[in-house]
Structures are given as structure tokens and as C-alpha cells.
Design a protein around this motif. Structure first.
Motif, PDB file in Angstrom:
ATOM      1  N   LYS A   9       1.213  -1.274   0.204  1.00  0.00           N
ATOM      2  CA  LYS A   9       0.133   0.285  -0.008  1.00  0.00           C
ATOM      3  C   LYS A   9       0.858   1.383  -0.135  1.00  0.00           C
ATOM      4  N   GLY A  12      -1.399   8.025  -1.410  1.00  0.00           N
ATOM      5  CA  GLY A  12      -0.741   9.378  -2.574  1.00  0.00           C
ATOM      6  C   GLY A  12       0.146  10.238  -2.411  1.00  0.00           C
ATOM      7  N   GLY A  51      -4.831   8.418  -2.496  1.00  0.00           N
ATOM      8  CA  GLY A  51      -5.238   9.629  -3.811  1.00  0.00           C
ATOM      9  C   GLY A  51      -5.141  10.737  -2.635  1.00  0.00           C
ATOM     10  N   GLY A  52      -4.518  10.779  -1.236  1.00  0.00           N
ATOM     11  CA  GLY A  52      -4.768  11.923  -0.293  1.00  0.00           C
ATOM     12  C   GLY A  52      -4.075  12.974  -1.303  1.00  0.00           C
ATOM     13  N   ARG A  56      -9.053  14.535  -0.933  1.00  0.00           N
ATOM     14  CA  ARG A  56      -9.218  13.667   0.179  1.00  0.00           C
ATOM     15  C   ARG A  56     -10.867  13.756  -0.016  1.00  0.00           C
ATOM     16  N   GLY A  57     -11.379  13.239   0.926  1.00  0.00           N
ATOM     17  CA  GLY A  57     -12.880  12.900   0.769  1.00  0.00           C
ATOM     18  C   GLY A  57     -13.664  14.566   1.814  1.00  0.00           C
ATOM     19  N   ASP A  72     -16.131  12.081  -1.748  1.00  0.00           N
ATOM     20  CA  ASP A  72     -14.788  10.766  -1.026  1.00  0.00           C
ATOM     21  C   ASP A  72     -15.022  10.435  -2.749  1.00  0.00           C
ATOM     22  N   THR A 133     -12.134   1.062  -2.359  1.00  0.00           N
ATOM     23  CA  THR A 133     -12.957   0.523  -2.151  1.00  0.00           C
ATOM     24  C   THR A 133     -14.078   0.598  -3.089  1.00  0.00           C
ATOM     25  N   ASN A 135     -16.431   2.538  -2.294  1.00  0.00           N
ATOM     26  CA  ASN A 135     -17.526   3.159  -1.647  1.00  0.00           C
ATOM     27  C   ASN A 135     -16.706   4.416  -0.902  1.00  0.00           C
ATOM     28  N   PHE A 138     -14.884   5.097   3.440  1.00  0.00           N
ATOM     29  CA  PHE A 138     -13.480   4.039   3.357  1.00  0.00           C
ATOM     30  C   PHE A 138     -12.371   5.247   3.354  1.00  0.00           C
ATOM     31  N   THR A 140      -8.081   4.227   1.677  1.00  0.00           N
ATOM     32  CA  THR A 140      -7.762   3.250   0.928  1.00  0.00           C
ATOM     33  C   THR A 140      -6.753   2.430   1.220  1.00  0.00           C
TER      34      THR A 140
HETATM   35  N1  UDP Z   1     -12.314   7.313  -0.737  1.00  0.00           N
HETATM   36  C1  UDP Z   1     -13.057   6.549  -0.230  1.00  0.00           C
HETATM   37  N2  UDP Z   1     -13.409   5.596  -0.707  1.00  0.00           N
HETATM   38  C2  UDP Z   1     -12.783   4.312  -0.020  1.00  0.00           C
HETATM   39  C3  UDP Z   1     -10.437   4.571  -1.669  1.00  0.00           C
HETATM   40  C4  UDP Z   1     -10.761   6.556  -0.965  1.00  0.00           C
HETATM   41  O1  UDP Z   1     -14.362   6.919  -0.103  1.00  0.00           O
HETATM   42  O2  UDP Z   1     -13.131   3.047  -0.519  1.00  0.00           O
HETATM   43  C5  UDP Z   1     -12.329   8.215  -0.452  1.00  0.00           C
HETATM   44  C6  UDP Z   1     -11.857   9.171   0.415  1.00  0.00           C
HETATM   45  O3  UDP Z   1     -12.482  10.381   0.649  1.00  0.00           O
HETATM   46  C7  UDP Z   1     -10.246   9.418   0.681  1.00  0.00           C
HETATM   47  C8  UDP Z   1      -9.440   9.840  -0.784  1.00  0.00           C
HETATM   48  O4  UDP Z   1     -10.493   8.572  -1.535  1.00  0.00           O
HETATM   49  O5  UDP Z   1     -10.143  10.288   1.496  1.00  0.00           O
HETATM   50  C9  UDP Z   1      -7.836   9.310  -1.270  1.00  0.00           C
HETATM   51  O6  UDP Z   1      -7.401   8.038  -0.305  1.00  0.00           O
HETATM   52  P1  UDP Z   1      -6.850   8.024   1.100  1.00  0.00           P
HETATM   53  O7  UDP Z   1      -7.346   8.904   1.602  1.00  0.00           O
HETATM   54  O8  UDP Z   1      -6.621   6.626   1.643  1.00  0.00           O
HETATM   55  O9  UDP Z   1      -5.356   8.029  -0.114  1.00  0.00           O
HETATM   56  P2  UDP Z   1      -4.018   7.955   0.690  1.00  0.00           P
HETATM   57  O10 UDP Z   1      -3.773   8.798   2.531  1.00  0.00           O
HETATM   58  O11 UDP Z   1      -3.059   6.662   1.052  1.00  0.00           O
HETATM   59  O12 UDP Z   1      -2.914   9.314   0.117  1.00  0.00           O
END
Ligand code: UDP
Length: 236
Positions: A9, A12, A51-52, A56-57, A72, A133, A135, A138, A140
Motif C-alpha cells: 500500500k 498518494g 489519492g491524498g 481527500r473526501g 469521497d 473499495t 464506496n 472508506f 485506501t
Molecule cells: N476513498 C473512499 N473510499 C475508499 C477509498 C478512498 O471514499 O474506499 C476516498 C476518500 O475520500 C479518501 C480519498 O479517496 O480520502 C483518498 O484515499 P486515501 O485518503 O485513503 O488516500 P491516501 O491517504 O492513502 O493517499
């Protein structure tokens, strides 16, 4: 002999480099080199990308103009942007890669079908899972635990900027102590945030070890997959 299968994993933010946003192609290149070392070492590798570095949502929805669910979905789409970039970097480095998206976007990536994803892995292709996921609400990290469980990976490697889990923030406290091994319940406790609670609970349910390591040390991933426990912390 069956091959080892692991899921790595990457957040972002890892892709953003010193800029803190966007995608640094030199980091992409570095990551692909690290993954290639695993593939060359006869290990099957799936990757979940966050995707951060883009959006981020929670942040997008902070002032209420954008609904959380829409924010999200924007975040999930951000992971697809990163996924395309990673797939390119893997191919650039001579690997076969397949982008698999939890959200339908057939021009860009294929849908997630467990048997198909496993087949790619068996053929030595790197499978890049995007769309989380699929959805809202949630993360990543949870997508990583979910996919790792579905494809039967033997561990999740949470590739971070630090070499493991500490009892307190090593950037703030000189006397922070690295925990080489901790239980899922330790990882769920207040002060240690390895991954979000949903993902840890799912890993606990499925007996899936979570390895936390520094992705920026060259050769680390391969050493860790080959059993070096000094370079990481393990939650199991
Ligand atoms: N996200 C979501 N459902 C998921 C995975 C990700 O809604 O199953 C959205 C959520 O808004 C999240 C964004 O995608 O803030 C980016 O993912 P994440 O924050 O997990 O990324 P990372 O912190 O790993 O870069």
C-alpha cells in the motif's frame, strides 16, 4: 512451490515528493524499481494506491459546499489518476502491469474480478488496484486490507516514510521507542495509528499481518518480504 504473494500500500502523498501535491515522476520511478526487485525475486505483487496527494473526501467536504459522499468519489477518482501514473512507471521499467479499478472506467482500467486479478499475479504482472473499495466513507488502507484478503496475499506492506511503528511520535519525542512487533489490539489503541481502525479490524478478522516500513530506503521491500524484521514493524 507456490510463490509468495504480497500487497503493497502506497499513500498518494508518497507520490508527491517535496512538493506535497501532484505526482513526482522520480518517485514513481523509484517505487517501480523497488517493485521490480520483488518481481525479479519471484514474488507476486499487488499494489493499492491512495489519492491524498490530489484530494481527500473529508477535506473537500470541510466547509459543506461539497457533500462528503461526493468528496469521497473525487478522492476515489484521484486514486485512478495515481494508478495510471504507477502503471506507466511499471511499464517504463519493463514490467507488465494491469490497472484494476473498483469504479467502472473501462477505457482506463479493468473491473475487479478476483480470479482475473489472481491470474495476472500468477503471470508475473503487477496489479494496481485503484478506486479504493468503490464506496464512500472508506479509505485506501481499508481497500488494501480488503484486496489483500480477497487475493490471498500473505501480508500487507504499508509503505511509509518511517521505518516502523513507535510508541510515540519520533519526530516530537527523542525517547520514542520502535515497536518491532505489536498486536492488532495494540494497533487499534488510541496513541498508535498504523492504519485506520476499519482496516486493522478487517486484517485482524482475516489474520493478515501488516508490515510497516520505510519505502524510501532502497532494497527495503525485498529484504522485508524475504524476512528481515529489523527494518520494519509487524502487526499480527
Ligand atoms: N476513498 C473512499 N473510499 C475508499 C477509498 C478512498 O471514499 O474506499 C476516498 C476518500 O475520500 C479518501 C480519498 O479517496 O480520502 C483518498 O484515499 P486515501 O485518503 O485513503 O488516500 P491516501 O491517504 O492513502 O493517499
Amino acid at each position: 512451490m507456490t510463490k509468495k504473494r504480497v500487497l503493497v500500500k502506497f499513500s498518494g502523498e508518497a507520490l508527491a515528493g517535496v512538493n506535497g501535491y501532484g505526482i513526482d515522476t522520480q518517485i514513481l520511478h523509484f517505487i517501480s524499481g523497488e517493485i521490480k526487485a520483488l518481481i525479479d525475486g519471484n514474488i507476486e505483487v499487488a499494489v493499492v494506491i491512495g489519492g491524498g496527494n490530489i484530494i481527500r473526501g473529508v477535506t473537500a467536504a470541510a466547509d459543506g459546499v461539497i457533500k462528503r459522499t461526493s468528496g469521497d468519489y473525487m478522492g476515489m477518482l484521484a486514486t485512478a489518476i495515481n494508478g495510471i501514473a504507477l502503471q506507466e512507471a511499471f511499464e517504463h521499467n519493463g514490467m507488465d502491469a494491469r490497472l484494476v479499478s473498483a469504479i467502472d472506467m473501462q477505457e482506463i482500467g479493468e473491473p475487479f474480478i478476483i480470479r482475473r486479478a489472481k491470474r495476472h499475479l500468477e503471470k508475473g504482472r503487477v496489479v494496481v488496484f485503484a478506486g479504493g473499495t468503490g464506496n464512500p466513507y472508506f479509505t485506501t488502507d481499508t481497500a488494501a486490507t480488503l484486496r489483500a484478503s480477497e487475493i490471498g496475499a500473505e501480508m500487507i506492506i504499508k509503505a511509509t516514510k518511517v521505518d516502523g511503528v513507535y510508541d510515540k511520535d519520533p519526530n516530537k519525542f527523542d525517547d520514542a521507542v520502535k515497536l518491532n512487533s505489536l498486536s492488532y489490539d495494540d494497533a487499534l489503541s488510541e496513541h498508535i495509528k498504523v492504519m485506520d481502525d476499519t482496516s486493522i479490524a478487517l486484517a485482524k478478522d482475516n489474520g493478515l499481518p501488516i508490515i510497516v516500513c520505510n519505502m524510501f530506503e532502497k532494497g527495503n521491500l525485498l529484504e522485508i518480504v524475504n524476512g528481515n524484521r529489523e527494518l520494519c514493524s509487524i502487526v499480527e
